[in-house]
Design a protein around this motif. Sequence first.
Motif, PDB file in Angstrom:
ATOM      1  N   THR A  24       0.840  -1.198   0.000  1.00  0.00           N
ATOM      2  CA  THR A  24       0.000   0.000   0.000  1.00  0.00           C
ATOM      3  C   THR A  24       0.877   1.250   0.000  1.00  0.00           C
ATOM      4  O   THR A  24       2.070   1.194   0.304  1.00  0.00           O
ATOM      5  CB  THR A  24      -0.917   0.015   1.230  1.00  0.00           C
ATOM      6  OG1 THR A  24      -0.107  -0.045   2.409  1.00  0.00           O
ATOM      7  CG2 THR A  24      -1.870  -1.164   1.210  1.00  0.00           C
ATOM      8  N   CYS A  28      -0.659   7.833   1.901  1.00  0.00           N
ATOM      9  CA  CYS A  28      -2.089   7.847   2.242  1.00  0.00           C
ATOM     10  C   CYS A  28      -2.536   6.594   2.974  1.00  0.00           C
ATOM     11  O   CYS A  28      -3.620   6.577   3.567  1.00  0.00           O
ATOM     12  CB  CYS A  28      -2.923   8.037   0.978  1.00  0.00           C
ATOM     13  SG  CYS A  28      -2.804   6.682  -0.219  1.00  0.00           S
ATOM     14  N   ARG A  29      -1.776   5.514   2.919  1.00  0.00           N
ATOM     15  CA  ARG A  29      -2.063   4.254   3.594  1.00  0.00           C
ATOM     16  C   ARG A  29      -3.369   3.619   3.119  1.00  0.00           C
ATOM     17  O   ARG A  29      -3.938   2.762   3.808  1.00  0.00           O
ATOM     18  CB  ARG A  29      -2.139   4.456   5.116  1.00  0.00           C
ATOM     19  CG  ARG A  29      -0.904   5.063   5.744  1.00  0.00           C
ATOM     20  CD  ARG A  29       0.273   4.133   5.686  1.00  0.00           C
ATOM     21  NE  ARG A  29       1.438   4.707   6.343  1.00  0.00           N
ATOM     22  CZ  ARG A  29       2.615   4.088   6.424  1.00  0.00           C
ATOM     23  NH1 ARG A  29       2.761   2.893   5.869  1.00  0.00           N
ATOM     24  NH2 ARG A  29       3.640   4.665   7.015  1.00  0.00           N
ATOM     25  N   GLU A  30      -3.842   4.021   1.961  1.00  0.00           N
ATOM     26  CA  GLU A  30      -5.106   3.477   1.458  1.00  0.00           C
ATOM     27  C   GLU A  30      -4.950   2.866   0.071  1.00  0.00           C
ATOM     28  O   GLU A  30      -5.309   1.712  -0.150  1.00  0.00           O
ATOM     29  CB  GLU A  30      -6.171   4.578   1.422  1.00  0.00           C
ATOM     30  CG  GLU A  30      -6.552   5.115   2.799  1.00  0.00           C
ATOM     31  CD  GLU A  30      -7.572   6.219   2.711  1.00  0.00           C
ATOM     32  OE1 GLU A  30      -7.956   6.589   1.573  1.00  0.00           O
ATOM     33  OE2 GLU A  30      -8.001   6.724   3.769  1.00  0.00           O
ATOM     34  N   SER A  32      -3.367   1.333  -3.405  1.00  0.00           N
ATOM     35  CA  SER A  32      -2.323   0.349  -3.695  1.00  0.00           C
ATOM     36  C   SER A  32      -1.179   1.024  -4.438  1.00  0.00           C
ATOM     37  O   SER A  32      -1.398   1.876  -5.300  1.00  0.00           O
ATOM     38  CB  SER A  32      -2.895  -0.796  -4.536  1.00  0.00           C
ATOM     39  OG  SER A  32      -3.447  -0.293  -5.735  1.00  0.00           O
ATOM     40  N   CYS A  44       1.144   5.480  -4.374  1.00  0.00           N
ATOM     41  CA  CYS A  44       0.058   5.334  -5.336  1.00  0.00           C
ATOM     42  C   CYS A  44       0.186   6.440  -6.376  1.00  0.00           C
ATOM     43  O   CYS A  44       1.018   7.333  -6.249  1.00  0.00           O
ATOM     44  CB  CYS A  44      -1.294   5.390  -4.634  1.00  0.00           C
ATOM     45  SG  CYS A  44      -1.655   6.969  -3.832  1.00  0.00           S
TER      46      CYS A  44
END
Length: 507
Positions: A24, A28-30, A32, A44
């Motif tokens: 990830t 943003c840790r969201e 991929s 990302c």
Amino acid sequence: MCEVGSNDYVELRKEEKSDRLGRTCMKCREGSAVLIIRVGDAFCKSCFKDYFVHKFRAILGKNRVVYPGEKVLLAYSGGPSSSAMIHQVQEGLGRDAPKKLRFIPSILFIDEGAVCGQSWEQREQNVSEICRVLQKTNFPFHIVPLEQVFTLPRSVLQSALPGNSEHALNYKQAVNSFLEQQRAHQQDELSVTAYELAQLCVTDTLANGSKYSCPPAELTTALMEIFNSARTLTAKLELLQCLRRHLILHVVRMFGYSKVMSGESCTRLAVRLLANISLGRGAFLPLDTGFSDDRYGDVVIVRPMREYSLKEISFYNRLFHVESVFIPTMETKAPENSSIQHLSEAFITKLQADFPSTVSTMYRTSEKLNISRAESAEENIQQEKCLLCMCNLDTHVGEASAFCATQVSQNLSQRLKNNVEATRDPVEQCCNSGQCSERSSSCSTSVPRTQDLIPLLCYSCRVTVKDMTSVSTFPPYILNEAGHRSRRLEIRREIQEFLLDDGCGDM
């Protein structure tokens, strides 16, 4: 002691690559991750764009070299790095851009197809492709053939004092002055941005592509003679870089620009760092690889892409469809050991593939380098400059140095050679003895010689010139400036005993 074999190393690399799949974004840790810049930096697509844009504007804001309202020339080669630089400027000048740029840009492309052996049809095709790409930017652009170096004036090789010294006193004052001018031109509550000012400047310069015509055949022939006189590809590349800079400097001064943005990446500067050390340009590394290059006085070269690696630029161009144009150069398809520059590039590229911190380590090292400056800008301009690279001469060293020992050996060898040639050639013997009342066209002393230019060059440029069979093929502005400086040095030697020392004026 490490006992890991080559097979174990390959297995570790395979496990490392498999662990990177499905990661990830680290920001943003969201989302991929679509790419991994360094070992642990996964981004990302959206976060990578923010990271790329922020780095470009941060380096300009941190150094505060480009002032609001200045006319800036963007040096474009068609490659991925300069294409990404123009794309960043184009987005930074938009109305809705945060921390938008406020200078007025134009683009310069130099056609170097003649030195690469391209026919006029191939050069015309490359220029038309360049025009198609540059017209999409809506910036004024200039397309100049390299043959125009034969039409440059002698003043190109003369440094000038900085032209915007009042801006250098206070950056905030320059920003406030620009904002006041911007408010004065408000219409319908909409301010005129620098991007709009640049579009208003698009007049005949956009038509330069359509007006681009074949240079005269004699200029192309003369340009080919210069590079054919160079024995090695290393000397050809150094000579090409000097001529290119002279032409850029002339265009900048002719159209009233004050800054030049060059698109060298961190990888390219790391290669240049190693190559220049090998070529004897260690004294000028801060100018050749630093963020700003102010050796010319009134013109400053800025490198805003120097913190980007070639990997970052390549991925950015691919993800966001930044178009570039591939144009063959003298190094295209050349063997690794064909030149010092190409060998340095191959060495660093292979080392970077196995050790990803190679380029960044060399880049951080170059950041710490600095050169000694004169106390004032006037003193810096008055220092003796190299005839080709226009850096301060690094040949004024102590008598016990290795350079002086080498110079004495070369002078003795040259003196013996001249004595042998004088006994064989009665014309040259006549001129050396002072019996010639007028130098005729058949007299060999009327032809510029390598030893006449050597005292006017830095150490690295001396090595380049010594790799050439003849210096008489140089453009006229170089030979004229060399003759002018040689006459000044000769007159100074004649009146040296009548000159006062610097300390005599205080008596």
